[in-house]
Every structure is written in structure tokens, then in C-alpha cells.
Design a protein around this motif. Structure first.
Motif, PDB file in Angstrom:
ATOM      1  N   PRO A 183       0.806  -1.214   0.226  1.00 53.35           N
ATOM      2  CA  PRO A 183       0.029   0.047   0.220  1.00 53.35           C
ATOM      3  C   PRO A 183       0.933   1.130   0.117  1.00 53.35           C
ATOM      4  O   PRO A 183       1.892   1.279   0.625  1.00 53.35           O
ATOM      5  N   THR A 184       0.529   2.104  -0.824  1.00 52.81           N
ATOM      6  CA  THR A 184       1.073   3.485  -1.016  1.00 52.81           C
ATOM      7  C   THR A 184       0.677   4.448   0.245  1.00 52.81           C
ATOM      8  O   THR A 184       0.218   5.626  -0.128  1.00 52.81           O
ATOM      9  N   THR A 185       0.916   4.228   1.409  1.00 51.22           N
ATOM     10  CA  THR A 185       0.892   4.808   2.537  1.00 51.22           C
ATOM     11  C   THR A 185       2.295   5.466   3.024  1.00 51.22           C
ATOM     12  O   THR A 185       2.950   4.578   2.962  1.00 51.22           O
ATOM     13  N   THR A 186       2.204   6.635   3.578  1.00 54.57           N
ATOM     14  CA  THR A 186       3.723   6.987   3.874  1.00 54.57           C
ATOM     15  C   THR A 186       4.457   6.072   5.061  1.00 54.57           C
ATOM     16  O   THR A 186       5.695   5.974   4.767  1.00 54.57           O
ATOM     17  N   LEU A 187       3.722   5.933   5.959  1.00 53.56           N
ATOM     18  CA  LEU A 187       4.483   4.950   6.919  1.00 53.56           C
ATOM     19  C   LEU A 187       5.111   3.634   6.269  1.00 53.56           C
ATOM     20  O   LEU A 187       6.473   3.331   6.488  1.00 53.56           O
ATOM     21  N   GLN A 188       4.242   3.002   5.469  1.00 51.29           N
ATOM     22  CA  GLN A 188       4.918   1.737   4.815  1.00 51.29           C
ATOM     23  C   GLN A 188       5.908   1.761   3.861  1.00 51.29           C
ATOM     24  O   GLN A 188       6.763   1.291   3.680  1.00 51.29           O
ATOM     25  N   ARG A 189       5.646   3.271   3.047  1.00 47.67           N
ATOM     26  CA  ARG A 189       6.966   3.457   2.497  1.00 47.67           C
ATOM     27  C   ARG A 189       8.153   3.861   2.728  1.00 47.67           C
ATOM     28  O   ARG A 189       9.274   3.544   2.547  1.00 47.67           O
ATOM     29  N   ILE A 219      -1.710  -5.534   5.864  1.00 48.60           N
ATOM     30  CA  ILE A 219      -2.349  -4.991   7.227  1.00 48.60           C
ATOM     31  C   ILE A 219      -1.619  -3.949   7.777  1.00 48.60           C
ATOM     32  O   ILE A 219      -2.027  -3.208   8.510  1.00 48.60           O
ATOM     33  N   ASP A 220      -0.199  -3.425   7.228  1.00 42.91           N
ATOM     34  CA  ASP A 220       0.307  -2.451   7.833  1.00 42.91           C
ATOM     35  C   ASP A 220      -0.180  -1.233   7.409  1.00 42.91           C
ATOM     36  O   ASP A 220       0.034  -0.227   8.201  1.00 42.91           O
ATOM     37  N   ALA A 221      -1.172  -1.253   6.357  1.00 46.51           N
ATOM     38  CA  ALA A 221      -1.943   0.154   6.243  1.00 46.51           C
ATOM     39  C   ALA A 221      -2.571   0.890   7.354  1.00 46.51           C
ATOM     40  O   ALA A 221      -2.947   2.041   7.414  1.00 46.51           O
ATOM     41  N   GLY A 222      -3.089  -0.187   8.034  1.00 45.21           N
ATOM     42  CA  GLY A 222      -3.858   0.253   9.209  1.00 45.21           C
ATOM     43  C   GLY A 222      -3.033   0.832  10.246  1.00 45.21           C
ATOM     44  O   GLY A 222      -3.785   1.534  11.160  1.00 45.21           O
ATOM     45  N   SER A 223      -1.825   0.827  10.351  1.00 42.10           N
ATOM     46  CA  SER A 223      -0.908   1.629  11.291  1.00 42.10           C
ATOM     47  C   SER A 223      -0.465   2.668  10.929  1.00 42.10           C
ATOM     48  O   SER A 223       0.371   3.660  11.441  1.00 42.10           O
ATOM     49  N   ASN A 224      -0.971   3.399   9.701  1.00 42.61           N
ATOM     50  CA  ASN A 224      -0.529   4.684   9.089  1.00 42.61           C
ATOM     51  C   ASN A 224      -0.786   5.714  10.117  1.00 42.61           C
ATOM     52  O   ASN A 224      -0.282   6.868   9.814  1.00 42.61           O
ATOM     53  N   PHE A 225      -1.920   5.591  10.969  1.00 47.40           N
ATOM     54  CA  PHE A 225      -2.120   6.691  11.973  1.00 47.40           C
ATOM     55  C   PHE A 225      -1.244   6.868  12.830  1.00 47.40           C
ATOM     56  O   PHE A 225      -0.799   7.890  13.534  1.00 47.40           O
ATOM     57  N   ALA A 226      -0.604   5.666  13.378  1.00 47.25           N
ATOM     58  CA  ALA A 226       0.522   5.639  14.332  1.00 47.25           C
ATOM     59  C   ALA A 226       1.425   4.497  14.316  1.00 47.25           C
ATOM     60  O   ALA A 226       1.217   3.323  14.449  1.00 47.25           O
ATOM     61  N   GLY A 227       2.852   5.030  13.954  1.00 39.67           N
ATOM     62  CA  GLY A 227       3.863   3.929  13.466  1.00 39.67           C
ATOM     63  C   GLY A 227       4.454   3.631  14.729  1.00 39.67           C
ATOM     64  O   GLY A 227       4.455   4.053  15.878  1.00 39.67           O
ATOM     65  N   ASP A 262       7.929   9.555  -2.008  1.00 41.70           N
ATOM     66  CA  ASP A 262       7.754   8.338  -1.012  1.00 41.70           C
ATOM     67  C   ASP A 262       6.439   7.268  -1.826  1.00 41.70           C
ATOM     68  O   ASP A 262       6.351   6.059  -1.505  1.00 41.70           O
ATOM     69  N   HIS A 263       5.551   8.114  -2.564  1.00 44.57           N
ATOM     70  CA  HIS A 263       4.511   7.457  -3.464  1.00 44.57           C
ATOM     71  C   HIS A 263       4.028   8.706  -4.402  1.00 44.57           C
ATOM     72  O   HIS A 263       4.453   9.925  -4.275  1.00 44.57           O
ATOM     73  N   GLY A 264       3.201   8.258  -5.091  1.00 46.71           N
ATOM     74  CA  GLY A 264       2.580   9.216  -5.901  1.00 46.71           C
ATOM     75  C   GLY A 264       1.262   9.641  -5.516  1.00 46.71           C
ATOM     76  O   GLY A 264       1.082   9.867  -4.309  1.00 46.71           O
ATOM     77  N   MET A 265       0.342   9.966  -6.674  1.00 52.16           N
ATOM     78  CA  MET A 265      -1.184  10.252  -6.153  1.00 52.16           C
ATOM     79  C   MET A 265      -1.805   9.842  -7.169  1.00 52.16           C
ATOM     80  O   MET A 265      -1.549   9.829  -8.260  1.00 52.16           O
ATOM     81  N   ASP A 266      -3.243   9.511  -7.081  1.00 54.68           N
ATOM     82  CA  ASP A 266      -4.141   9.387  -7.954  1.00 54.68           C
ATOM     83  C   ASP A 266      -4.472  10.808  -8.799  1.00 54.68           C
ATOM     84  O   ASP A 266      -4.306  11.638  -8.400  1.00 54.68           O
ATOM     85  N   PRO A 267      -5.446  10.490  -9.709  1.00 50.51           N
ATOM     86  CA  PRO A 267      -5.985  11.774 -10.313  1.00 50.51           C
ATOM     87  C   PRO A 267      -6.735  12.981  -9.477  1.00 50.51           C
ATOM     88  O   PRO A 267      -6.904  14.025  -9.713  1.00 50.51           O
ATOM     89  N   ARG A 268      -7.238  12.335  -8.133  1.00 48.56           N
ATOM     90  CA  ARG A 268      -7.918  13.100  -7.210  1.00 48.56           C
ATOM     91  C   ARG A 268      -7.039  13.757  -6.071  1.00 48.56           C
ATOM     92  O   ARG A 268      -7.350  14.339  -5.097  1.00 48.56           O
ATOM     93  N   GLY A 269      -5.646  13.114  -6.291  1.00 53.28           N
ATOM     94  CA  GLY A 269      -4.628  13.727  -5.068  1.00 53.28           C
ATOM     95  C   GLY A 269      -4.480  12.617  -4.045  1.00 53.28           C
ATOM     96  O   GLY A 269      -3.947  12.990  -2.945  1.00 53.28           O
ATOM     97  N   ASP A 270      -5.311  11.550  -3.918  1.00 47.84           N
ATOM     98  CA  ASP A 270      -5.250  10.443  -2.913  1.00 47.84           C
ATOM     99  C   ASP A 270      -4.253   9.345  -3.067  1.00 47.84           C
ATOM    100  O   ASP A 270      -3.755   9.411  -4.353  1.00 47.84           O
ATOM    101  N   HIS A 271      -3.995   8.653  -2.366  1.00 50.37           N
ATOM    102  CA  HIS A 271      -3.215   7.409  -2.487  1.00 50.37           C
ATOM    103  C   HIS A 271      -3.217   6.545  -1.397  1.00 50.37           C
ATOM    104  O   HIS A 271      -4.022   6.600  -0.470  1.00 50.37           O
ATOM    105  N   GLY A 272      -2.715   5.447  -1.749  1.00 54.17           N
ATOM    106  CA  GLY A 272      -2.993   4.350  -0.815  1.00 54.17           C
ATOM    107  C   GLY A 272      -3.104   2.929  -1.374  1.00 54.17           C
ATOM    108  O   GLY A 272      -2.800   1.901  -1.023  1.00 54.17           O
ATOM    109  N   GLY A 273      -3.578   3.123  -2.596  1.00 52.63           N
ATOM    110  CA  GLY A 273      -3.934   1.773  -3.572  1.00 52.63           C
ATOM    111  C   GLY A 273      -2.373   1.632  -4.798  1.00 52.63           C
ATOM    112  O   GLY A 273      -1.633   2.022  -4.203  1.00 52.63           O
ATOM    113  N   ASP A 274      -2.689   0.857  -5.666  1.00 57.00           N
ATOM    114  CA  ASP A 274      -1.782   0.641  -6.597  1.00 57.00           C
ATOM    115  C   ASP A 274      -2.068   1.046  -7.760  1.00 57.00           C
ATOM    116  O   ASP A 274      -1.422   0.379  -8.984  1.00 57.00           O
TER     117      ASP A 274
END
Length: 986
Positions: A136-142, A155-163, A287-299
Motif C-alpha cells: 500500500p502506498t501510504t507514507t509509513l509503509q513506504r 495489514i501495515d496500512a492500518g498503522s498509518n495513523f500511529a507507527g 515516497d509515493h505518487g497520487m491518483d487523479p484526485r490527489g489521494d493515495h494508498g492503492g496501487d
């Protein structure tokens, strides 16, 4: 004495009935909690088996223990090329942001031009790469991947709020072990991952989650970075900018604010480049890019394609004539070897070829050396991993290793002084081993535990069977049996926990006490419930009611449950739900027409209103990547933005202007526009809704730059949001607890008239007739006021288009309640199924999808400028599952609406069945998604489609459980029954 005794006896009977009701109510709430606990245990065990984190090895690479023979006497494993490094992370720096397009009118292009220009001008000193991130393209995992060289788990994506701190070997730890000083500036995610690694005098972290703040963190980094560049007291300087990422989340990539941030970053890089000396390497990366709406997390392509730029005044880049695309984890072995460090033990990346090529394009000597060292370390890691797991390494990459090693030993002497050797052949062989091994690990890394998964599914299926028996199998007063159920369930759960803890302590040493306790609790309580059912089997009667609308409801129910057998059906669930809602609504309308043809025709007209509203609500949508060719996002201002258009705020104002009048109309029709309804709906609700519109109007002004003083505007927004939440959740509910009900007393004076002998009328004393207005809907109208309070808070925490969707949902619920009143013998099954369909349908129309990028993280900062636990995660959940919460809050109205003020005990029986039936529906839908996620766990689309849908279903099930149990029944129903019972003397 007789009248007095009779009165005392009546009071004693009334008191006994109140105690009986309170006991039954409490037992029902505890029973609902038990069902919820089964869902928690089932999801825990399934998740534990399905989303296992990889095994983390504690081994550390050291200079003294190289993975292969080293004959060149380097500083460590490889000769050090640079003494210092500057690492600039521009969060969400998408690759195409750095590539100029002179003829394009996209605002994010031709703004950050420095990397491309320098690379074109001095290609031996700089290189620009497409930097591929692993989802997942979330900052903490990257960041974990960029520092350890390992692959993330879903499952690491769920920890993006608190590493949590990284314990495995990583390049930051290697720098610290080598005595290097590390300075850090920016995103505080780094300090949560590496809490004791940075020099305290050169560390300045900033809060990272306020996506509405584009400048505070970036300005803070700029304040400190240039003095540090002058002092040069560090060995490695890390700076993490967040403005580009926040601009994407707030506005989308194609927005003037995004262009401003990219221009700012371009100027920052220009100033940094001037400070870089020949002994320093500069790395600028996303650390990752963004989709056409500016979000990220997927692939999606935009999310995984970040940019990497490397520069030094000293020439160090060779030309490989290969496409410049590298994996993000490749930066770990590359930077480690350049800085004279060991490659971290768990690394799976490969050295970047260009960096190790010598001036001559035909000379691959250094590439062969670096790739052999890296490949040897990866092989050592795989062997250690297999040893600990008790497995053999048999996958295809190991055959590549054998071929590469044989080639090295047989054809190449380990003599680096000979430049005429064919170094390219063994280098490419080792690189092939590394690439193939990485692909194998990507496919096989998820180590599923079928036993844990099956046990979790068994618990979920057992909970469904439990709810089904309660709803459809128990004849007569099911509420009377709940107390007996709970007694045996408590005993069984206690015995199960004791035995499981003893087993874990004496036999199954690998099982933790917590895991054993949960398993014993679930098994023991379920066996106790089953034994209770067997003891009352004579009262079990399954007598289905084969009415037309019931059959359609069951059919729709089953169709929704089997959607998850196909990735295509799952992707298009939002559109399919619109069709299912229309189908069930038509069947209910036809049933109402048949029963109202000789009576009030307006009753079945509510079905037509419901159908029209369903079509309007379906207009609001956010398209997921797989739908892009056949879908247009209407939730936001455009497909390339995450902002709300001013027209939507105007629409919100119009809808909120109409909503109180709609509620008033339904209360008038039910005879409940009395007492507290008038000030509550006539004044209190409009006031709260006007404040919500005012908040989103301020937000629109902020997003569109209509006001210059943005700091003051932010303060006003947060203050207004807190006022709204305090008004709706505290002040309004306090008024509901202590205020008037929707009842009024009307006293009519009736005069007696006699006639004299000559037929002349004669008036005598008048009689008084007392009439209670609103009695026929006393329960439903009063409970509706409680729902209205929560609606105001949900409307604030949802974006404007979602607020419109929720208002439509509330209108649909009221129309559905009126439609259900036409039935001569009410059947709750179609209504409850419709509630479930509406919850899922409005999940999509409130701007969500079963994907990580659709989570509206920015709403966590509506009432606060920073993350506040546990409130910020609760706000995210309230935003994401607002439709599930609202339908669960409205659920008791199915049994209370237009219910005459009969004894509460009789109403509690119906409400208990309705609550269990609603949970039954959501449990089946969520369990179906879970079953098919397990079935397709090796499917190509498992992490993109099936796993996110199972996770969304599991969380929504728990949200429905807890809302129904704690808020609807624990607070709303209890207070409603208590007050109405006291008024009418029940």
C-alpha cells in the motif's frame, strides 16, 4: 380501606412490571453485546490468519561479517564513494511532476523543472528515475521500505495513523552503528519509526496528519535546513516535506495551490544544490505518487510511480542505455554501498546499475562487485528466514542464484584489476537472481494461516446461525428466554476460558494466553447457547411468511450476499445496490397499493417518493480506478480534485432548508406535531443545519482563496465545528433528556343542554373532556428527536455532497416507515433488509469506496488542527460509516413509528427481533465478503478488490453492532420507554 389497598396493589403491579421491563431490556442489551463479541472474535482470528505480518528477523549486518569473500579491502563491504548524504523526501512527488511538457495546460506540469534540467545538462552528475513503490502506498509503509529494503504487508496500512519503532535492520541503524550523525527535519512519522536515532540538537519534527495545512511543516523545514547546510556538522541530513501531498489531498493535482507548492519545492532544490559539495550525494525522492484526485494508498499507476533524482558535483553516473525505472527498495543497497555501509540484513532490493557503472560504458566491473555482494546478502537472508520457519527454499530464484554463482566461479577470477574481463555477464546473472527473487517474494509473501482463518469463519457463521434462530426459530416471547440464554452463555464462556488458558499454559506453548482466552470464550459460549436451544427445542418453530414482498426481500438479500463471488460484481457493487433497492421498493409499493386501494391512496405514494430519492442519491459517486472508463466522479468538483464545488454547498443549503419541513410533514401526518416537536424541528434543527452550512461555506471560501486571512479563517472553522458538535451531541441531547415530549393535552368544554316543556333550551354546568394529542406516535416521535441530534453531527463530519446524501437517506427512512404502515400484518423483514441496503448504498454516495484512497482522512481535522486520540480515528469512522450509523440509529423507529402507547414490554419484543434481524443481515453480508476473500486469497485481485471489501465489511459490521447496542438501545430506546411509560402509567 379497599380503595387504598387497591391503589397500593396497582402501584406494586406497576412497579413489578417496570422492574421486569428494565431487566428484560438490560438482558437484551447484554445479548446484543454477546453477539457483537462473537463478531469481534471471529474477525480477529480470520484477520490473524489472513493478514499476517511477515516474520521479522533480528539479525544485523556488520562490516566484520560480509555475506561473501571480499578481496578489495574496502572500507566495509564496498569502497565508500561519498562521506555525506542529503536525503530530501517530497511526499507524494509523482514522477510526471518532474517531466516538462511545454504544450500541456495541466497546472502541475512545468513547475518543478530543476531535476530534469540538471540531468539533461550534466548526465554524468545526475539521474532522474521513475521510482516504483510497492502498495500500500501510504507514507509509513513506504518509509519502512525506503529504509529497510523490505516489502510491506497489507495489514501495515492500518498503522498509518500511529507507527511503531522499526526493530529490523535498516540503513538508519547502520548509519548510527557506524558513528554517523543524522539530522532530521519534517514529518514526525520518522521519529516514531526511529525514536532514538537522530541527533537531538539537529532534529525538528512536525505534526504530519493535518492535510489542510499546506505550509507549516514545509516552512519549518526551510527554517532549519539552510543553517544546517552551512554548519555541516552532520553526516546525513534527512528532510521530509509534506506540502505537495497535502495539496493533493485537499485540492487534487491540477490546482493552482499544487502548482505553487511545486514551484516552492523547485526553489528549495535550487538553493540546496548550491550547497552540495563533491563529497556529498543529494537524493530527492517521492515516497509515493497520487491518483487523479490527489489521494493515495492503492496501487494505481499514479500512486506507485514516484520520482527519484540523484545528484552530486562529482561525476558518478554511468550510462546503461536501459530504461530508468527502479524499485523503491533498490535505494537501500545502493545508498548503503555508496556510503560504505553493510547492506541491511532483510533487504530484498538490487543496486541501481547506473550508479556503479564506470566511465566506460562497457565496463561493468563495479556493477558485478555490488550485485554479487547484494545478492549474497539476500541469499543469506532467505536461508536464515527458511531455517527459522522450518522451510526449504525451492523457488525459481534460487536456481538463478546457482547459475550466477557457477558462472562467477567458473569463468571469472575474482581479480578486479583486470578490466578486460567480461564483468557484464555475471553482473546480469546476479541482478536476474535479485529481480526474480523479489517477484517471487511479492507473490508468496502473504503466509496465510488456514486454521486461524477457518476458526474465525466458523465463529462468524455460528453467530449468524444464532441470530437466525433468535429471529425465525423461537415461537412466542423470545425476550423471555434471553435471561436464560445469558446465564448459560456466561457459565459456558467462563468454563471455556479456564480450560483454554490451562491448555495454553501446559500443552500449546506457542499459543498466547489472550488468543486462547478468546477462543475458549467463543467456543464455550456458543456451546452453551446451543445446549439451551436444544433444551427448548419444542418451542422452536420455523414458519416462514411467504408474502410477495418477503420473498423479494430474501431474494435481494441473497443477491447482495453473492456479489463477492466475482471481482467485477464487487467493483460495481454501488450500481448493483441501486438496482436491488429499486426492486425491493417496487415490491413494497405494490403491496401497499393492494392494501390501500380502498383507503388512503397517499400511503403507497411514499413508495414512489422513495424510488425517486433513490435515483437522486445514486447521482453522487466517487469512481474507483477499475470503473474509470465507465464512471464519472460527481462527489467532488471534478475527477482531478478532492475539493467541494461552491454549487454543492449551495445545494446543501437548499436541502437543509427543506429537511425540517419534510420531518414536520411526517410528524403532522402521524399526529405528533405537538409539544417538543415544534421547537425541536421548527427551531433547533434548522439552527444546527445552518451552522453546518456555514462551516462548509467557510471551507469553500478557504479552498477557493476568497478570503486572504487564512489563519483566522482556520481558527473560525475549528471554533464553529466544535460549537456544532457541542450543540448537537451535548446541549441538544441534554435538552432531549430533560425537555418536553411530542405530546400535548387538549381540554374541551362540553355544556349539557336540557329542554323545557315548551322546547326552550336550558344550559347547565359544563363537562371537561381531556384529550392527549400525539398519543398514537408517542414512542416514534420522541425517539426521532434523538436521531435528529446525531444527524447534525454526522452532517458536519461528512462533506457537503455527503450531507445531501444523508438528508436524502433520512427522508427515505421516513417514507419507508410510512410505507410500512399500510400492511395489515406488518412484516419487518423487507424493511430491515431495505435499511441494510440503504446503509451500503449511501456508503458509496457519501463519497466512499472499498479502497484505501477513498478514505477521507482530512475530515479528522474538522474540529481540531492536530491528531487527538481517540477522537480523530472516531471522526474518520463516523465520516466513513455515517450511513451505517444513521440507519442503525433509525432502526428502532421500525418498531416504534405510529406505535400506539401500549406497554413498553410488548414493544421490546418486536424491537429485539428487529435489532437482531438488522445485525443478522450485516453479518451475512460481511461474512460473505470474508469467505470469498479467503477463497480468492491467491487471486490476482485479492489485495486490490477482495481484501479491502472484506475489511470494509468487517468494520461496518462492528459499527452497526456497537451503534445499535450502545446508542440506539442502550441510550435512545431506554430513555424513550422510560419517559413514555411514566407519562401513561405503565
Amino acid at each position: 380501606m379497599a380503595p387504598r389497598n387497591r391503589k397500593l396493589q396497582e402501584e406494586a403491579i406497576a412497579s413489578a412490571r417496570r422492574i421486569q421491563f428494565q431487566t428484560s431490556r438490560n438482558c437484551l442489551i447484554v445479548f446484543l453485546f454477546w453477539v457483537t463479541s462473537l463478531h469481534i472474535v471471529g474477525l480477529f482470528f480470520f484477520t490473524r490468519g489472513f493478514l499476517l505480518t511477515r516474520l521479522i528477523l533480528d539479525d544485523q549486518s556488520t562490516c566484520n561479517t560480509p555475506p561473501t569473500s571480499i578481496d578489495r579491502n574496502p572500507d566495509c563491504w564496498y569502497p565508500k564513494q561519498f562521506s555525506k548524504a542529503i536525503i530530501i523526501v517530497i511526499d507524494a512527488l509523482r514522477y510526471d511532476f518532474t517531466i516538462p511538457e511545454p504544450d500541456s495546460d495541466l497546472l502541475y506540469l512545468n513547475a518543478l523543472t530543476l531535476p530534469f534540467d540538471i540531468t539533461q545538462r550534466v548526465p554524468r552528475n545526475a539521474a532522474l528515475y521513475k521510482f516504483i513503490a510497492d502498495p500500500p502506498t501510504t507514507t509509513l509503509q513506504r518509509l519502512k521500505g525506503l529504509t529497510t529494503g523490505t516489502l510491506p504487508t497489507f495489514i501495515d496500512a492500518g498503522s498509518n495513523f500511529a507507527g511503531t519503532a522499526i526493530t529490523e535492520d535498516n540503513i538508519i541503524q547502520q548509519l548510527l552503528s557506524a558513528g554517523r550523525k543524522i539530522a532530521f527535519l519534517g514529518d514526525d512519522t520518522w521519529t516514531s519509526l526511529y525514536p532514538l536515532h537522530f541527533d537531538v540538537n539537529m532534529t525538528h519534527p512536525y505534526d504530519s496528519f493535518n492535510v489542510w495545512d499546506l505550509h507549516t511543516l514545509d516552512n519549518g523545514v526551510n527554517k532549519h535546513i539552510f543553517p544546517l547546510l552551512e554548519d555541516q556538522e552532520w553526516d546525513v541530513l534527512i528532510a521530509h516535506y509534506l506540502g505537495v501531498d497535502h495539496a493533493g489531498h485537499r485540492y487534487g493535482p491540477d490546482h493552482p495551490e499544487m502548482r505553487k507548492k511545486l514551484i516552492q519545492m523547485n526553489q528549495v532544490l535550487e538553493n540546496i544544490v548550491k550547497k552540495v559539495d563533491k563529497d556529498t550525494i543529494l537524493l530527492v525522492m517521492g515516497d509515493h505518487g497520487m491518483d487523479p484526485r490527489g489521494d493515495h494508498g492503492g496501487d494505481s499507476q499514479g500512486e506507485i510511480e514516484a520520482a527519484l533524482w540523484m545528484y552530486s558535483p562529482k561525476p558518478f553516473i554511468g550510462s546503461s542505455n536501459l530504461e530508468r525505472t527502479v524499485d523503491q527498495i533498490d535505494i537501500v543497497p545502493t545508498l548503503s554501498l555508496l556510503l560504505g555501509l553493510p547492506v541491511p540484513f532483510n533487504n530484498l532490493g538490487s543496486p541501481i546499475i547506473d550508479v556503479f557503472l564506470e566511465e566506460s560504458q562497457s565496463s561493468w566491473r563495479n556493477v558485478a562487485h555490488a550485485s554479487r555482494i547484494t545478492a549474497s546478502q539476500v541469499k543469506r537472508y532467505l536461508e536464515e528466514y527458511a531455517r527459522i520457519k522450518g522451510q526449504d527454499i525451492e523457488h525459481r530464484a534460487m536456481r538463478d542464484w546457482a547459475l550466477a554463482d557457477s558462472m562467477w566461479n567458473e569463468t571469472i577470477s575474482y581479480d578486479f584489476s583486470d578490466e578486460n574481463k567480461n564483468w557484464r555477464t555475471p553482473a546480469e546473472a546476479y541482478l536476474k537472481f535479485l529481480r526474480n527473487n523479489l517477484e517471487q517474494c511479492r507473490r508468496l509473501w502473504a503466509e496465510f494461516n488456514p486454521s486461524s482463518m477457518n476458526f474465525g469463519l466458523g465463529i462468524l457463521l455460528s453467530s449468524i446461525l444464532t441470530c437466525g434462530v433468535y429471529c425465525f426459530g423461537i415461537e412466542g416471547q423470545a425476550i423471555e428466554l434471553v435471561s436464560m440464554f445469558l446465564q448459560r452463555i456466561g457459565l459456558g464462556a467462563t468454563i471455556g476460558c479456564i480450560f483454554s488458558i490451562i491448555a495454553a499454559a501446559t500443552v500449546f506453548y506457542s499459543v498466547s494466553i489472550l488468543t486462547a482466552s478468546l477462543a475458549g470464550y467463543a467456543i464455550g459460549s456458543l456451546l452453551a447457547f446451543a445446549s439451551t436451544i436444544l433444551s427448548i427445542r419444542r418451542r422452536l418453530r420455523f414458519q416462514p411468511n411467504f408474502t410477495f414482498e418477503n420473498c423479494v426481500a430474501v431474494l435481494v438479500f441473497l443477491i447482495h450476499a453473492i456479489l463477492f463471488t466475482s471481482n467485477s460484481f464487487t467493483i460495481w457493487e454501488d450500481r448493483i445496490l441501486t438496482f436491488l433497492i429499486a426492486t425491493l421498493a417496487v415490491s413494497m409499493t405494490l403491496a401497499a397499493y393492494r392494501e390501500s386501494i380502498a383507503g388512503n391512496v397517499s400511503r403507497y405514494s411514499h413508495g414512489i417518493i422513495f424510488l425517486v430519492l433513490s435515483r437522486i442519491a445514486s447521482y453522487s459517486r466517487v469512481c474507483r480506478e477499475e470503473q474509470s472508463r465507465s464512471c464519472k466522479t460527481t462527489f467532488y468538483a471534478s475527477d482531478l480534485s478532492t475539493t467541494t464545488s461552491p454549487q454543492t454547498v449551495l445545494g446543501l443549503f437548499i436541502v437543509f432548508l427543506i429537511l425540517p419541513r419534510v420531518i414536520r410533514r411526517y410528524l403532522v401526518q402521524s399526529g405528533s406535531w405537538e409539544g417538543g416537536a415544534k421547537p425541536w424541528i421548527g427551531l433547533g434543527l434548522p439552527l444546527g443545519l445552518v451552522m453546518v452550512v456555514a462551516y462548509w461555506a467557510l471551507d469553500a471560501a478557504d479552498n477557493n482563496g476568497w478570503l486572504s486571512n487564512t489563519d483566522a479563517l482556520g481558527f473560525y472553522k475549528i471554533s464553529l465545528a466544535r460549537t456544532i458538535l457541542g450543540y448537537s451531541l451535548i446541549a441538544a441531547n441534554y435538552g432531549w433528556f430533560h425537555g418536553p415530549h411530542c405530546l400535548d393535552i387538549k381540554v374541551n368544554s362540553i355544556s349539557k343542554v336540557d329542554f323545557k316543556a315548551d322546547d326552550t333550551p336550558s344550559l347547565h354546568d359544563s363537562d371537561l373532556r381531556v384529550q392527549i394529542q400525539g398519543r398514537n406516535n408517542a414512542y416514534g416521535s420522541f425517539y426521532l428527536l434523538f436521531v435528529v441530534n446525531s444527524f447534525i453531527a454526522l452532517a458536519l463530519l461528512s462533506k457537503p455532497m455527503a450531507g445531501i446524501s444523508l438528508a436524502i437517506l433520512l427522508y427515505q427512512i421516513l417514507a419507508l416507515l410510512e410505507l410500512n404502515q399500510t400492511a395489515e400484518k406488518k412484516s419487518y423483514l423487507p424493511v430491515v433488509v431495505m435499511f441494510g441496503l440503504l446503509a451500503h448504498s449511501h456508503f458509496f454516495s457519501t463519497g466512499h469506496q472499498a479502497t484505501l484512497p477513498s478514505i477521507q482522512w482530512d475530515t479528522a481535522f474538522i474540529p481540531s488542527s492536530e491528531i487527538v486520540y481517540p477522537f480523530s480515528p472516531m471522526i474518520i469512522i463516523a465520516n466513513t460509516y455515517s450511513a451505517h450509523i444513521l440507519t442503525s440509529l433509525c432502526l428502532p423507529l421500525v418498531g416504534l413509528w405510529r406505535q400506539q402507547s401500549i406497554g413498553p414490554y410488548d414493544n421490546l419484543e418486536n424491537l429485539g427481533r428487529i435489532a437482531i434481524l438488522k445485525i443478522f443481515y450485516h453479518a451475512i453480508i460481511s461474512t460473505s465478503a470474508t469467505i470469498w476473500a479467503a477463497h480468492f486469497r491467491r487471486h490476482l485481485m485479492v489485495w486490490k478488490v477482495f481484501a479491502p471489501r472484506y475489511m470494509m465489511g468487517g468494520i461496518s459490521l462492528l459499527v452497526v453492532d456497537l451503534t445499535t447496542t450502545i446508542i440506539s438501545f442502550g441510550i435512545g430506546v431506554s430513555k424513550t420507554f422510560k419517559d413514555i411509560s411514566e407519562i401513561f402509567g405503565y
